[in-house]
Motif scaffolding. Structure first.
Motif, PDB file in Angstrom:
ATOM      1  N   PRO A  82      35.169  -2.621  50.793  1.00 21.51           N
ATOM      2  CA  PRO A  82      36.806  -1.576  51.671  1.00 21.51           C
ATOM      3  C   PRO A  82      37.633  -2.348  50.118  1.00 21.51           C
ATOM      4  CG  PRO A  82      36.109  -3.560  52.723  1.00 21.51           C
ATOM      5  CD  PRO A  82      34.802  -3.477  52.061  1.00 21.51           C
ATOM      6  N   VAL A  83      38.955  -2.241  50.136  1.00 20.19           N
ATOM      7  CA  VAL A  83      38.997  -2.699  48.734  1.00 20.19           C
ATOM      8  C   VAL A  83      41.084  -2.839  48.781  1.00 20.19           C
ATOM      9  CG1 VAL A  83      40.415  -1.750  46.841  1.00 20.19           C
ATOM     10  CG2 VAL A  83      38.773  -0.638  47.426  1.00 20.19           C
ATOM     11  N   GLN A  84      41.049  -4.012  49.380  1.00 19.14           N
ATOM     12  CA  GLN A  84      42.522  -4.405  49.316  1.00 19.14           C
ATOM     13  C   GLN A  84      43.130  -4.013  48.333  1.00 19.14           C
ATOM     14  OE1 GLN A  84      42.925  -6.247  52.024  1.00 19.14           O
ATOM     15  NE2 GLN A  84      40.789  -5.932  52.848  1.00 19.14           N
TER      16      GLN A  84
ATOM     17  N   ASN B  99      39.930  10.766  41.185  1.00 16.52           N
ATOM     18  CA  ASN B  99      39.373   9.780  40.717  1.00 16.52           C
ATOM     19  C   ASN B  99      37.685   9.402  41.451  1.00 16.52           C
ATOM     20  OD1 ASN B  99      38.565   6.983  39.146  1.00 16.52           O
ATOM     21  ND2 ASN B  99      40.277   6.777  38.335  1.00 16.52           N
ATOM     22  N   PRO B 100      36.632   9.188  40.793  1.00 17.20           N
ATOM     23  CA  PRO B 100      35.610   9.179  41.631  1.00 17.20           C
ATOM     24  C   PRO B 100      35.432   7.105  41.864  1.00 17.20           C
ATOM     25  CG  PRO B 100      35.097  10.229  39.917  1.00 17.20           C
ATOM     26  CD  PRO B 100      36.233   9.816  39.682  1.00 17.20           C
ATOM     27  N   ASP B 101      36.273   6.150  40.751  1.00 16.68           N
ATOM     28  CA  ASP B 101      36.034   5.206  40.994  1.00 16.68           C
ATOM     29  C   ASP B 101      37.331   4.671  41.949  1.00 16.68           C
ATOM     30  OD1 ASP B 101      34.759   4.945  38.761  1.00 16.68           O
ATOM     31  OD2 ASP B 101      35.472   5.295  37.243  1.00 16.68           O
ATOM     32  N   LYS B 102      38.426   5.112  42.001  1.00 17.60           N
ATOM     33  CA  LYS B 102      39.386   4.767  43.141  1.00 17.60           C
ATOM     34  C   LYS B 102      38.372   5.306  44.765  1.00 17.60           C
ATOM     35  CE  LYS B 102      43.102   3.664  40.166  1.00 17.60           C
ATOM     36  NZ  LYS B 102      44.885   4.688  40.009  1.00 17.60           N
ATOM     37  N   PRO B 103      39.230   4.741  45.702  1.00 18.95           N
ATOM     38  CA  PRO B 103      38.550   5.549  47.322  1.00 18.95           C
ATOM     39  C   PRO B 103      39.920   6.654  47.555  1.00 18.95           C
ATOM     40  CG  PRO B 103      39.586   2.918  47.059  1.00 18.95           C
ATOM     41  CD  PRO B 103      39.614   3.106  45.880  1.00 18.95           C
ATOM     42  N   LEU B 104      39.699   7.292  48.742  1.00 19.22           N
ATOM     43  CA  LEU B 104      40.270   8.043  49.011  1.00 19.22           C
ATOM     44  C   LEU B 104      41.756   7.849  50.138  1.00 19.22           C
ATOM     45  CD1 LEU B 104      41.700  10.783  49.600  1.00 19.22           C
ATOM     46  CD2 LEU B 104      39.751  11.347  50.737  1.00 19.22           C
ATOM     47  N   LEU B 105      42.586   7.340  50.239  1.00 16.01           N
ATOM     48  CA  LEU B 105      43.584   6.773  50.905  1.00 16.01           C
ATOM     49  C   LEU B 105      44.400   7.671  51.851  1.00 16.01           C
ATOM     50  CD1 LEU B 105      44.475   3.392  49.150  1.00 16.01           C
ATOM     51  CD2 LEU B 105      42.364   4.239  50.334  1.00 16.01           C
ATOM     52  N   MET B 106      44.580   7.426  52.820  1.00 18.13           N
ATOM     53  CA  MET B 106      45.553   8.824  53.302  1.00 18.13           C
ATOM     54  C   MET B 106      46.018   7.647  54.795  1.00 18.13           C
ATOM     55  SD  MET B 106      44.333  10.891  57.104  1.00 18.13           S
ATOM     56  CE  MET B 106      43.813  12.385  55.383  1.00 18.13           C
ATOM     57  N   ALA B 107      47.795   7.745  54.542  1.00 17.26           N
ATOM     58  CA  ALA B 107      48.615   6.687  55.372  1.00 17.26           C
ATOM     59  C   ALA B 107      48.816   7.931  56.796  1.00 17.26           C
ATOM     60  CB  ALA B 107      49.624   5.781  54.501  1.00 17.26           C
ATOM     61  N   ILE B 108      48.992   6.888  57.725  1.00 15.37           N
ATOM     62  CA  ILE B 108      48.899   7.203  59.213  1.00 15.37           C
ATOM     63  C   ILE B 108      50.241   6.443  59.758  1.00 15.37           C
ATOM     64  CG2 ILE B 108      48.414   8.454  61.188  1.00 15.37           C
ATOM     65  CD1 ILE B 108      46.323   9.164  59.957  1.00 15.37           C
ATOM     66  N   LYS B 109      51.322   6.738  60.334  1.00 16.06           N
ATOM     67  CA  LYS B 109      52.619   6.135  60.745  1.00 16.06           C
ATOM     68  C   LYS B 109      52.707   4.419  59.799  1.00 16.06           C
ATOM     69  CE  LYS B 109      52.969   8.311  64.734  1.00 16.06           C
ATOM     70  NZ  LYS B 109      52.947   8.100  66.183  1.00 16.06           N
ATOM     71  N   GLY B 110      52.087   4.632  58.790  1.00 13.00           N
ATOM     72  CA  GLY B 110      52.319   3.447  57.691  1.00 13.00           C
ATOM     73  C   GLY B 110      51.372   2.668  57.657  1.00 13.00           C
ATOM     74  N   GLN B 111      50.058   2.724  57.935  1.00  9.03           N
ATOM     75  CA  GLN B 111      49.203   2.121  58.360  1.00  9.03           C
ATOM     76  C   GLN B 111      48.592   3.368  57.374  1.00  9.03           C
ATOM     77  OE1 GLN B 111      47.707  -0.447  59.842  1.00  9.03           O
ATOM     78  NE2 GLN B 111      49.519  -0.554  60.422  1.00  9.03           N
TER      79      GLN B 111
ATOM     80  N   TYR C 247      45.084   3.779  55.449  1.00  8.88           N
ATOM     81  CA  TYR C 247      43.329   3.753  55.959  1.00  8.88           C
ATOM     82  C   TYR C 247      42.250   4.365  54.492  1.00  8.88           C
ATOM     83  CZ  TYR C 247      45.214   3.890  61.049  1.00  8.88           C
ATOM     84  OH  TYR C 247      46.193   3.791  61.623  1.00  8.88           O
ATOM     85  N   ASP C 248      41.475   3.702  54.296  1.00 11.01           N
ATOM     86  CA  ASP C 248      40.385   4.242  53.758  1.00 11.01           C
ATOM     87  C   ASP C 248      39.616   5.309  54.544  1.00 11.01           C
ATOM     88  OD1 ASP C 248      38.452   4.821  51.956  1.00 11.01           O
ATOM     89  OD2 ASP C 248      37.547   2.561  51.345  1.00 11.01           O
ATOM     90  N   VAL C 249      39.621   6.212  54.009  1.00 14.00           N
ATOM     91  CA  VAL C 249      38.547   7.584  54.189  1.00 14.00           C
ATOM     92  C   VAL C 249      37.852   8.311  53.141  1.00 14.00           C
ATOM     93  CG1 VAL C 249      40.567   8.358  56.544  1.00 14.00           C
ATOM     94  CG2 VAL C 249      40.396   9.120  54.063  1.00 14.00           C
ATOM     95  N   SER C 250      37.009   7.917  52.643  1.00 17.55           N
ATOM     96  CA  SER C 250      36.086   7.985  50.793  1.00 17.55           C
ATOM     97  C   SER C 250      34.895   8.355  52.038  1.00 17.55           C
ATOM     98  CB  SER C 250      36.044   6.490  50.360  1.00 17.55           C
ATOM     99  OG  SER C 250      37.169   6.219  49.977  1.00 17.55           O
ATOM    100  N   GLN C 251      34.511   7.839  52.775  1.00 20.34           N
ATOM    101  CA  GLN C 251      33.669   8.440  53.683  1.00 20.34           C
ATOM    102  C   GLN C 251      33.661   9.394  54.443  1.00 20.34           C
ATOM    103  OE1 GLN C 251      30.417   7.209  52.404  1.00 20.34           O
ATOM    104  NE2 GLN C 251      31.856   5.342  51.551  1.00 20.34           N
ATOM    105  N   SER C 252      34.461  10.427  54.701  1.00 20.39           N
ATOM    106  CA  SER C 252      35.059  11.734  54.603  1.00 20.39           C
ATOM    107  C   SER C 252      35.279  12.445  54.030  1.00 20.39           C
ATOM    108  CB  SER C 252      35.635  10.989  56.158  1.00 20.39           C
ATOM    109  OG  SER C 252      36.066  10.145  57.511  1.00 20.39           O
ATOM    110  N   SER C 253      35.213  12.052  52.947  1.00 20.24           N
ATOM    111  CA  SER C 253      35.701  13.394  51.755  1.00 20.24           C
ATOM    112  C   SER C 253      35.018  14.190  51.771  1.00 20.24           C
ATOM    113  CB  SER C 253      35.921  13.205  50.528  1.00 20.24           C
ATOM    114  OG  SER C 253      34.826  12.612  50.393  1.00 20.24           O
TER     115      SER C 253
END
Length: 105
Positions: free
Chosen positions: A67-69, A85-97, A99-105
Motif C-alpha cells: 500500500p502507498v501512503q 500511469n502504471p507506476d501509480k496506484p488507482l485511487l478512489m475517494a468516497i466521502k472523504g476516504q 481507497y486503493d482500488v488498483s487490483q479491481s481495475s
C-alpha cells in the motif's frame, strides 16, 4: 427400419410416461430450455468470462504491490492516481476516504 424404430419409440413413450409423443417432446424441450436459462443465470462465473474480464485464472498472479501512503491530497492531486500511469496506484475517494482500488481495475 427407421419407421419401425419410430413407432416402437412412440409406443414406449405412451406406455412409460402416459403422455402422447407430442406432449412428451414438448415437455422435454421446455425442460431443456429452463435448464439452459437457469444455468446461464446462476452458472459458474469462470465459464462465462466474455464479459470484459479476460484474466487467466490458471496462471499465477503477480504479487500485490504494498500500500502507498500519500497522506492528505487535494482533488487535483488525486487526479494523478487515475490508473493511466502504471507506476501509480488507482485511487478512489468516497466521502472523504481514499481507497486503493488498483487490483479491481
Amino acid at each position: 427400419m427407421a419407421l419401425q424404430l419410430w413407432s416402437t419409440l412412440k409406443e414406449a413413450i405412451v406406455v412409460y410416461t402416459g403422455l402422447s409423443p407430442t406432449t412428451f417432446f414438448t415437455l422435454l424441450v421446455i425442460l431443456f430450455t429452463l435448464y439452459y436459462i437457469i444455468t446461464s443465470l446462476f452458472g459458474s462465473s469462470d465459464t462465462h468470462q466474455s464479459h470484459g474480464n479476460s484474466r487467466d485464472f490458471g496462471a499465477e498472479m503477480e504479487p500485490l504491490k504494498p500500500p502507498v501512503q500519500i497522506g492528505e491530497v487535494t482533488e487535483e492531486e488525486l487526479k494523478d492516481y487515475d490508473g493511466n500511469n502504471p507506476d501509480k496506484p488507482l485511487l478512489m475517494a468516497i466521502k472523504g476516504q481514499i481507497y486503493d482500488v488498483s487490483q479491481s481495475s
